[in-house]
Motif scaffolding. Structure first.
Motif, PDB file in Angstrom:
ATOM      1  N   ILE A 180      38.272 -19.365  66.496  1.00 16.61           N
ATOM      2  CA  ILE A 180      38.621 -19.404  65.163  1.00 16.61           C
ATOM      3  C   ILE A 180      40.548 -19.248  65.508  1.00 16.61           C
ATOM      4  CG2 ILE A 180      39.208 -18.282  62.834  1.00 16.61           C
ATOM      5  CD1 ILE A 180      36.359 -17.430  63.019  1.00 16.61           C
ATOM      6  N   PHE A 181      40.546 -18.366  66.303  1.00 16.51           N
ATOM      7  CA  PHE A 181      42.140 -18.158  66.721  1.00 16.51           C
ATOM      8  C   PHE A 181      42.265 -19.372  67.285  1.00 16.51           C
ATOM      9  CE2 PHE A 181      44.617 -17.429  70.464  1.00 16.51           C
ATOM     10  CZ  PHE A 181      45.872 -16.955  69.846  1.00 16.51           C
ATOM     11  N   ALA A 182      41.612 -20.153  68.375  1.00 19.66           N
ATOM     12  CA  ALA A 182      42.262 -21.156  69.066  1.00 19.66           C
ATOM     13  C   ALA A 182      42.518 -22.526  68.095  1.00 19.66           C
ATOM     14  CB  ALA A 182      41.050 -21.722  69.930  1.00 19.66           C
ATOM     15  N   TRP A 183      41.636 -22.673  66.879  1.00 21.16           N
ATOM     16  CA  TRP A 183      42.023 -23.615  65.975  1.00 21.16           C
ATOM     17  C   TRP A 183      43.162 -23.218  65.215  1.00 21.16           C
ATOM     18  CZ3 TRP A 183      42.296 -23.124  60.669  1.00 21.16           C
ATOM     19  CH2 TRP A 183      42.579 -24.435  59.961  1.00 21.16           C
ATOM     20  N   GLY A 184      43.513 -21.742  64.575  1.00 17.54           N
ATOM     21  CA  GLY A 184      44.604 -21.650  63.939  1.00 17.54           C
ATOM     22  C   GLY A 184      45.812 -21.835  64.868  1.00 17.54           C
ATOM     23  N   TRP A 185      45.809 -21.368  66.280  1.00 15.75           N
ATOM     24  CA  TRP A 185      46.651 -21.353  67.021  1.00 15.75           C
ATOM     25  C   TRP A 185      47.158 -22.886  67.230  1.00 15.75           C
ATOM     26  CZ3 TRP A 185      47.890 -24.117  71.642  1.00 15.75           C
ATOM     27  CH2 TRP A 185      48.794 -23.557  72.474  1.00 15.75           C
ATOM     28  N   PHE A 186      46.380 -23.858  67.406  1.00 17.02           N
ATOM     29  CA  PHE A 186      46.718 -25.204  67.432  1.00 17.02           C
ATOM     30  C   PHE A 186      47.255 -25.717  66.096  1.00 17.02           C
ATOM     31  CE2 PHE A 186      45.490 -29.932  67.242  1.00 17.02           C
ATOM     32  CZ  PHE A 186      46.348 -30.240  68.363  1.00 17.02           C
ATOM     33  N   HIS A 187      46.507 -25.346  65.041  1.00 19.02           N
ATOM     34  CA  HIS A 187      47.041 -25.864  63.748  1.00 19.02           C
ATOM     35  C   HIS A 187      48.466 -25.443  63.307  1.00 19.02           C
ATOM     36  CE1 HIS A 187      46.469 -27.373  59.594  1.00 19.02           C
ATOM     37  NE2 HIS A 187      46.866 -26.393  59.144  1.00 19.02           N
ATOM     38  N   GLN A 188      48.728 -24.167  63.805  1.00 16.38           N
ATOM     39  CA  GLN A 188      50.148 -23.564  63.439  1.00 16.38           C
ATOM     40  C   GLN A 188      51.180 -24.504  64.207  1.00 16.38           C
ATOM     41  OE1 GLN A 188      51.244 -19.591  65.195  1.00 16.38           O
ATOM     42  NE2 GLN A 188      52.009 -19.124  62.923  1.00 16.38           N
ATOM     43  N   TYR A 189      50.682 -24.739  65.648  1.00 14.55           N
ATOM     44  CA  TYR A 189      51.768 -25.437  66.448  1.00 14.55           C
ATOM     45  C   TYR A 189      51.976 -26.847  65.833  1.00 14.55           C
ATOM     46  CZ  TYR A 189      53.503 -28.257  70.228  1.00 14.55           C
ATOM     47  OH  TYR A 189      54.326 -29.017  71.062  1.00 14.55           O
TER      48      TYR A 189
END
Length: 221
Positions: A180-189
């Motif tokens: 979930i963190f990885a998805w949010g990390w990429f989405h924020q970028y």
């Protein structure tokens, strides 16, 4: 009045990277030496010294983390700090390579101080379970190194897999959270990249004028 340049956002991420890296290094080293998971044993030189009574400091630190749950919690702290490190490194990268702060852009001093406090407290909150022990252990190891010299380094070497293997043994909840963190990390970028493009187009609109903007939008934005 009571404002600072928005370029001071850089201070947040410099602080966050230095502080998170320090916490991660101390906690990871502490976990490797004092809190092995599963059937793993303590690293050989420290275990031998502990069994022969030659490392009183080591036995003091180990005494609190004898249960499997406590050792697991130490490695969860390491895992969380790793995720935090990935986040703050990306934000530092964006500050240098994505965002282009205007020299006239300002933020209130209260917001600046809030950001400093946040990036000092957020990494610390991820390892409160063992942070004091980790720093004390690191300080003790530095003291022992000064006394024993290079002998300790030559015996232990660097066991890369020994540092990584316990993380692979974390539960599915931790790895689900990391996904979930990885998805949010990429989405924020991606959102930040879009936001920068929107501001660029808005500035172009203000410079060129509304009637001419739409003809340029397709080719430039």
């Amino acid at each position: 009045r009571f404002t600072v340049p928005q370029s001071f956002f850089l201070h947040f991420y410099l602080l966050a990277v230095v502080w998170t890296t320090s916490l991660l290094t101390c906690t990871w080293y502490f976990a490797y030496k004092v809190a092995p998971l599963g059937t793993e044993s303590l690293s050989y030189p420290f275990a031998a010294s502990h069994l022969t009574g030659g490392s009183h400091v080591f036995s003091i630190h180990k005494s609190r983390f004898t249960s499997a749950e406590d050792r697991f919690n130490v490695w969860k702290s390491v895992f969380l700090l790793l995720l935090m490190e990935v986040q703050v490194l990306r934000r530092l990268y964006e500050t240098f390579n994505v965002f282009n702060y205007s020299s006239s852009a300002r933020m209130h001093i209260v917001g600046y101080l809030t950001g400093i406090c946040f990036y000092a407290a957020a990494p610390l909150s991820l390892c409160t379970f063992c942070v004091l022990e980790a720093f004390n252990f690191a300080a003790d190891q530095v003291a022992e190194f000064k006394v024993e010299g290079q002998e300790l380094v030559s015996v232990t070497g660097f066991d890369l897999w020994g540092y990584v293997k316990p993380i692979t043994r974390l539960g599915w909840c931790q790895w689900a959270g990391a996904a979930i963190f990885a998805w949010g990390w990429f989405h924020q970028y991606c959102c930040h990249a879009i936001l920068v493009g929107v501001f660029a187009c808005l500035n172009l609109y203000l410079l060129v004028g509304g009637s001419k903007f739409y003809g340029l939008y397709a080719s430039l934005c």
